[in-house]
Write a protein that holds these residues in place. Structure first.
Motif, PDB file in Angstrom:
ATOM      1  N   THR A 157      -0.694   7.554  12.629  1.00 50.72           N
ATOM      2  CA  THR A 157      -2.080   7.337  13.002  1.00 50.72           C
ATOM      3  C   THR A 157      -2.225   7.596  14.303  1.00 50.72           C
ATOM      4  O   THR A 157      -1.214   7.514  15.305  1.00 50.72           O
ATOM      5  CB  THR A 157      -2.408   5.980  12.735  1.00 50.72           C
ATOM      6  OG1 THR A 157      -1.503   5.113  13.326  1.00 50.72           O
ATOM      7  CG2 THR A 157      -2.034   5.642  11.109  1.00 50.72           C
ATOM      8  N   ALA A 158      -3.677   7.507  14.771  1.00 52.33           N
ATOM      9  CA  ALA A 158      -3.946   7.554  16.234  1.00 52.33           C
ATOM     10  C   ALA A 158      -4.776   6.066  16.119  1.00 52.33           C
ATOM     11  O   ALA A 158      -5.476   5.696  15.360  1.00 52.33           O
ATOM     12  CB  ALA A 158      -4.984   8.790  16.473  1.00 52.33           C
ATOM     13  N   VAL A 159      -4.672   5.596  17.308  1.00 56.49           N
ATOM     14  CA  VAL A 159      -5.464   4.444  17.708  1.00 56.49           C
ATOM     15  C   VAL A 159      -6.779   4.396  17.988  1.00 56.49           C
ATOM     16  O   VAL A 159      -6.979   4.934  19.195  1.00 56.49           O
ATOM     17  CB  VAL A 159      -4.580   3.284  18.562  1.00 56.49           C
ATOM     18  CG1 VAL A 159      -5.130   1.906  18.877  1.00 56.49           C
ATOM     19  CG2 VAL A 159      -3.180   3.285  18.054  1.00 56.49           C
ATOM     20  N   LEU A 160      -7.609   4.056  17.181  1.00 57.10           N
ATOM     21  CA  LEU A 160      -9.211   4.129  17.478  1.00 57.10           C
ATOM     22  C   LEU A 160      -9.696   2.837  18.419  1.00 57.10           C
ATOM     23  O   LEU A 160     -10.622   3.178  19.194  1.00 57.10           O
ATOM     24  CB  LEU A 160      -9.878   4.403  16.386  1.00 57.10           C
ATOM     25  CG  LEU A 160      -9.736   5.569  15.172  1.00 57.10           C
ATOM     26  CD1 LEU A 160     -10.520   5.424  14.226  1.00 57.10           C
ATOM     27  CD2 LEU A 160      -9.726   6.906  16.069  1.00 57.10           C
ATOM     28  N   LYS A 161      -9.291   1.818  18.212  1.00 52.81           N
ATOM     29  CA  LYS A 161      -9.749   0.389  18.708  1.00 52.81           C
ATOM     30  C   LYS A 161      -8.397  -0.103  18.830  1.00 52.81           C
ATOM     31  O   LYS A 161      -7.491  -0.581  18.038  1.00 52.81           O
ATOM     32  CB  LYS A 161     -10.582  -0.378  17.767  1.00 52.81           C
ATOM     33  CG  LYS A 161     -10.929  -1.516  18.296  1.00 52.81           C
ATOM     34  CD  LYS A 161     -11.657  -2.314  17.433  1.00 52.81           C
ATOM     35  CE  LYS A 161     -11.975  -3.724  17.841  1.00 52.81           C
ATOM     36  NZ  LYS A 161     -10.832  -4.733  17.623  1.00 52.81           N
ATOM     37  N   VAL A 172       0.814  -1.212   0.115  1.00 57.51           N
ATOM     38  CA  VAL A 172      -0.117  -0.004   0.009  1.00 57.51           C
ATOM     39  C   VAL A 172       0.921   1.150   0.073  1.00 57.51           C
ATOM     40  O   VAL A 172       1.789   1.250   0.533  1.00 57.51           O
ATOM     41  CB  VAL A 172      -1.001   0.030   1.336  1.00 57.51           C
ATOM     42  CG1 VAL A 172      -0.206   0.036   2.700  1.00 57.51           C
ATOM     43  CG2 VAL A 172      -1.870   1.208   1.062  1.00 57.51           C
ATOM     44  N   VAL A 173       0.431   2.273  -0.670  1.00 53.20           N
ATOM     45  CA  VAL A 173       1.121   3.649  -0.840  1.00 53.20           C
ATOM     46  C   VAL A 173       0.819   4.524   0.195  1.00 53.20           C
ATOM     47  O   VAL A 173      -0.217   5.036   0.077  1.00 53.20           O
ATOM     48  CB  VAL A 173       1.131   4.083  -2.331  1.00 53.20           C
ATOM     49  CG1 VAL A 173       1.956   5.628  -2.168  1.00 53.20           C
ATOM     50  CG2 VAL A 173       1.520   3.426  -3.372  1.00 53.20           C
ATOM     51  N   LEU A 174       1.221   4.228   1.430  1.00 58.75           N
ATOM     52  CA  LEU A 174       0.888   5.125   2.472  1.00 58.75           C
ATOM     53  C   LEU A 174       0.753   6.500   2.549  1.00 58.75           C
ATOM     54  O   LEU A 174      -0.389   7.087   2.871  1.00 58.75           O
ATOM     55  CB  LEU A 174       1.748   4.606   3.828  1.00 58.75           C
ATOM     56  CG  LEU A 174       1.936   3.112   4.113  1.00 58.75           C
ATOM     57  CD1 LEU A 174       3.082   3.092   5.225  1.00 58.75           C
ATOM     58  CD2 LEU A 174       0.543   2.664   4.612  1.00 58.75           C
ATOM     59  N   HIS A 175       1.685   7.221   2.050  1.00 54.85           N
ATOM     60  CA  HIS A 175       1.788   8.552   1.748  1.00 54.85           C
ATOM     61  C   HIS A 175       0.920   9.136   0.840  1.00 54.85           C
ATOM     62  O   HIS A 175       0.685  10.359   0.754  1.00 54.85           O
ATOM     63  CB  HIS A 175       2.950   9.199   1.249  1.00 54.85           C
ATOM     64  CG  HIS A 175       3.691   8.736   0.074  1.00 54.85           C
ATOM     65  ND1 HIS A 175       4.355   7.466  -0.099  1.00 54.85           N
ATOM     66  CD2 HIS A 175       3.730   9.293  -0.896  1.00 54.85           C
ATOM     67  CE1 HIS A 175       4.561   7.468  -1.198  1.00 54.85           C
ATOM     68  NE2 HIS A 175       4.362   8.608  -1.935  1.00 54.85           N
ATOM     69  N   GLU A 176       0.144   8.369   0.240  1.00 55.32           N
ATOM     70  CA  GLU A 176      -0.983   8.787  -0.487  1.00 55.32           C
ATOM     71  C   GLU A 176      -2.317   8.614   0.118  1.00 55.32           C
ATOM     72  O   GLU A 176      -3.478   9.135  -0.504  1.00 55.32           O
ATOM     73  CB  GLU A 176      -1.093   8.208  -2.006  1.00 55.32           C
ATOM     74  CG  GLU A 176       0.140   8.426  -2.935  1.00 55.32           C
ATOM     75  CD  GLU A 176       0.153   7.735  -4.161  1.00 55.32           C
ATOM     76  OE1 GLU A 176      -0.589   6.970  -4.382  1.00 55.32           O
ATOM     77  OE2 GLU A 176       1.128   7.903  -5.101  1.00 55.32           O
ATOM     78  N   LEU A 177      -2.302   8.247   1.304  1.00 61.82           N
ATOM     79  CA  LEU A 177      -3.524   7.888   1.973  1.00 61.82           C
ATOM     80  C   LEU A 177      -4.023   9.321   2.653  1.00 61.82           C
ATOM     81  O   LEU A 177      -3.135  10.030   3.281  1.00 61.82           O
ATOM     82  CB  LEU A 177      -3.611   7.141   2.984  1.00 61.82           C
ATOM     83  CG  LEU A 177      -3.341   5.624   2.675  1.00 61.82           C
ATOM     84  CD1 LEU A 177      -3.163   4.509   3.916  1.00 61.82           C
ATOM     85  CD2 LEU A 177      -4.653   5.078   1.901  1.00 61.82           C
ATOM     86  N   PRO A 178      -5.207   9.842   2.440  1.00 63.80           N
ATOM     87  CA  PRO A 178      -5.429  11.062   3.039  1.00 63.80           C
ATOM     88  C   PRO A 178      -5.621  11.088   4.448  1.00 63.80           C
ATOM     89  O   PRO A 178      -6.061  10.174   5.045  1.00 63.80           O
ATOM     90  CB  PRO A 178      -6.912  11.314   2.378  1.00 63.80           C
ATOM     91  CG  PRO A 178      -7.100  10.581   1.391  1.00 63.80           C
ATOM     92  CD  PRO A 178      -6.393   9.222   1.514  1.00 63.80           C
ATOM     93  N   VAL A 179      -5.362  12.317   5.110  1.00 61.10           N
ATOM     94  CA  VAL A 179      -5.620  12.418   6.447  1.00 61.10           C
ATOM     95  C   VAL A 179      -7.013  12.208   6.636  1.00 61.10           C
ATOM     96  O   VAL A 179      -8.002  12.298   5.968  1.00 61.10           O
ATOM     97  CB  VAL A 179      -5.247  13.780   7.025  1.00 61.10           C
ATOM     98  CG1 VAL A 179      -5.776  14.192   8.452  1.00 61.10           C
ATOM     99  CG2 VAL A 179      -3.773  13.846   6.965  1.00 61.10           C
TER     100      VAL A 179
END
Length: 145
Positions: free
Chosen positions: A126-130, A77-84
């Motif tokens: 990232t922040a951990v939601l679960k 997966v191209v991580l840096h292309e994932l939007p905030v």
């Protein structure tokens, strides 16, 4: 299929992280036992193996997961292309992308060796939601809204 290739921790900031087979991720904190955990927006750092491979080829260095101080090294997966705001399921966890790249205030060991570092451009946070466990080989699933 995108997957986790390495889970990396350190008990101090500013050092290379050590790979472990499994990590426990805590909601609103990050990975248990890692110096970067806490109640802030950069609880977990991720870098793609493809970014590490690019840096190795470009600079002719032998680089391994954790050398960029990332908690999770992924593949596929191209991580840096994932939007905030993108939600990502990794192992038992659900995480949300909070930042792409970072300003590098104190240059790392790799920067001094090569004059460059991919983490500030291609690493994400990232922040951990679960919370839950993540193991090497677990899938990385981008959640569709």
């Amino acid at each position: 299929m995108a997957k986790v290739v390495s889970i990396n921790v350190s008990d101090k900031k500013g050092v290379v992280k050590t790979p472990v087979k499994e990590g426990t991720f805590i909601k609103d904190h990050g990975i248990e036992g890692d110096a970067h955990g806490g109640k802030w927006h950069r609880q977990v750092s991720l870098l793609a193996q493809e970014s590490i491979d690019y840096a190795m080829k470009k600079d002719g260095l032998e680089l391994t997961p954790g050398m960029f101080a990332e908690n999770l090294t992924t593949e596929g997966v191209v991580l840096h292309e994932l939007p905030v705001g993108t939600k990502v399921r990794i192992g038992e966890t659900l995480q949300e992308v909070t930042q792409i790249g970072k300003k590098c205030h104190s240059k790392c060991e790799i920067y001094f060796k090569t004059g460059d570092c991919v983490m500030p451009r291609e690493g994400i946070f990232t922040a951990v939601l679960k919370g839950g466990a993540i193991k090497v080989g677990d899938p990385v699933e981008i959640m569709k809204e």
